[in-house]
Design an enzyme around this catalytic site. Sequence first.
Site, PDB file in Angstrom:
ATOM      1  N   GLY A  18       0.780  -1.237   0.000  1.00  0.00           N
ATOM      2  CA  GLY A  18       0.000   0.000   0.000  1.00  0.00           C
ATOM      3  C   GLY A  18       0.808   1.283   0.000  1.00  0.00           C
ATOM      4  O   GLY A  18       0.308   2.318   0.433  1.00  0.00           O
ATOM      5  N   SER A  19       2.037   1.244  -0.542  1.00  0.00           N
ATOM      6  CA  SER A  19       2.793   2.502  -0.575  1.00  0.00           C
ATOM      7  C   SER A  19       2.146   3.495  -1.549  1.00  0.00           C
ATOM      8  O   SER A  19       2.190   4.708  -1.331  1.00  0.00           O
ATOM      9  CB  SER A  19       4.264   2.271  -0.921  1.00  0.00           C
ATOM     10  N   ILE A  99      -8.171 -10.107 -10.791  1.00  0.00           N
ATOM     11  CA  ILE A  99      -8.892  -9.716 -12.014  1.00  0.00           C
ATOM     12  C   ILE A  99     -10.289  -9.204 -11.619  1.00  0.00           C
ATOM     13  O   ILE A  99     -10.911  -9.730 -10.705  1.00  0.00           O
ATOM     14  CB  ILE A  99      -9.013 -10.937 -12.968  1.00  0.00           C
ATOM     15  N   LEU A 100     -10.756  -8.184 -12.340  1.00  0.00           N
ATOM     16  CA  LEU A 100     -12.072  -7.613 -12.021  1.00  0.00           C
ATOM     17  C   LEU A 100     -13.128  -8.031 -13.047  1.00  0.00           C
ATOM     18  O   LEU A 100     -12.809  -8.321 -14.194  1.00  0.00           O
ATOM     19  CB  LEU A 100     -11.971  -6.091 -11.953  1.00  0.00           C
ATOM     20  N   ASN A 114      -5.235   2.272 -13.239  1.00  0.00           N
ATOM     21  CA  ASN A 114      -4.298   1.314 -12.645  1.00  0.00           C
ATOM     22  C   ASN A 114      -2.878   1.860 -12.780  1.00  0.00           C
ATOM     23  O   ASN A 114      -2.573   2.579 -13.729  1.00  0.00           O
ATOM     24  CB  ASN A 114      -4.402  -0.024 -13.401  1.00  0.00           C
ATOM     25  N   HIS A 116       1.024   0.632 -13.207  1.00  0.00           N
ATOM     26  CA  HIS A 116       1.820  -0.557 -13.568  1.00  0.00           C
ATOM     27  C   HIS A 116       3.304  -0.173 -13.583  1.00  0.00           C
ATOM     28  O   HIS A 116       3.668   0.869 -14.143  1.00  0.00           O
ATOM     29  CB  HIS A 116       1.392  -1.081 -14.947  1.00  0.00           C
ATOM     30  N   THR A 184       9.260   5.288  -6.686  1.00  0.00           N
ATOM     31  CA  THR A 184       9.270   6.739  -6.424  1.00  0.00           C
ATOM     32  C   THR A 184       8.524   7.472  -7.539  1.00  0.00           C
ATOM     33  O   THR A 184       7.840   8.464  -7.289  1.00  0.00           O
ATOM     34  CB  THR A 184      10.699   7.319  -6.285  1.00  0.00           C
ATOM     35  N   GLU A 186       6.072   6.001  -9.357  1.00  0.00           N
ATOM     36  CA  GLU A 186       4.659   5.637  -9.160  1.00  0.00           C
ATOM     37  C   GLU A 186       3.986   6.594  -8.178  1.00  0.00           C
ATOM     38  O   GLU A 186       2.857   7.037  -8.375  1.00  0.00           O
ATOM     39  CB  GLU A 186       4.542   4.205  -8.628  1.00  0.00           C
TER      40      GLU A 186
HETATM   41  C1  GRF Z   1       3.510  -1.349  -7.425  1.00  0.00           C
HETATM   42  O1  GRF Z   1       4.752  -1.532  -8.046  1.00  0.00           O
HETATM   43  C2  GRF Z   1       2.437  -1.315  -8.467  1.00  0.00           C
HETATM   44  O2  GRF Z   1       2.834  -0.723  -9.653  1.00  0.00           O
HETATM   45  C3  GRF Z   1       2.201  -2.779  -8.701  1.00  0.00           C
HETATM   46  O3  GRF Z   1       2.288  -3.357  -7.410  1.00  0.00           O
HETATM   47  C4  GRF Z   1       3.122  -2.548  -6.585  1.00  0.00           C
HETATM   48  C5  GRF Z   1       2.301  -2.190  -5.381  1.00  0.00           C
HETATM   49  O4  GRF Z   1       3.006  -1.493  -4.437  1.00  0.00           O
HETATM   50  N1  GRF Z   1       0.975  -2.991  -9.412  1.00  0.00           N
HETATM   51  P1  GRF Z   1       2.269  -0.872  -3.177  1.00  0.00           P
HETATM   52  O5  GRF Z   1       1.349  -1.948  -2.607  1.00  0.00           O
HETATM   53  O6  GRF Z   1       1.501   0.331  -3.629  1.00  0.00           O
HETATM   54  O7  GRF Z   1       3.359  -0.535  -2.216  1.00  0.00           O
END
Ligand code: GRF
Length: 205
Positions: A18-19, A99-100, A114, A116, A184, A186
């Site tokens: 959950g970062s 999957i949703l 999303n 990625h 970082t 993301e």
């Molecule tokens: C992230 O790298 C995200 O892109 C991928 O899973 C990871 C989740 O990290 N889908 P966090 O749980 O948000 O720390």
Amino acid sequence: MEQSKDMVNITVLVSGGGSNLQSIMDHIENGYLDKARIAQVISSNPDAYALERAEKSGIPGISITKAQWPEEKERQRIILEKVQAVDTDLIVLAGYMSILGQELIETYRNRMINIHPSLIPKYCGKGFYGKHVHRAVLEGGEPESGATVHFVDEGIDTGKIILQEKVAVEPEDTADTLAARVLTVEHRILPHAIKLFCDGKLGTK
Ligand code: GRF
């Protein structure tokens, strides 16, 4: 927590640390996301640290798991029900590893995004999740990688790209060091994409 028609209600879907969720909460707290509120967090994993983060911030968190709801249609129905119950405007998949269902995708088309950890269309799709992505990037000898925010459609990582940012791959990188550098990015582009949505610059509210 402020509640008004002008606020964008977000449901965040998580599975792990959950970062990215934390980054969204921090950007709400510091005022960058002044039109957003997280209405709830839904986890596919009851032990996800993301749920603890939500709790610490006073945000309702629930888990909807395969163990609880083994029947796929039933599980998807519960997810849609929970999402709609809080009047969700935007769904954010922040490390969501499941999957949703079609109905949720259709109902929230252009309102579900999303994050990625690669430069889509590279290193995405089936099997490319978590450390698998970064290992493949290193094995592929790529000079750069990065992160992508995209809309969610019926495919895996195939929806329209919203934002993308690159990072360099260093010669001494391991999957862990590369993952940390990509994270970082993301933590910056996911809140940025949410801001664009809140400002009406992405899809429709
Ligand atoms: C992230 O790298 C995200 O892109 C991928 O899973 C990871 C989740 O990290 N889908 P966090 O749980 O948000 O720390």
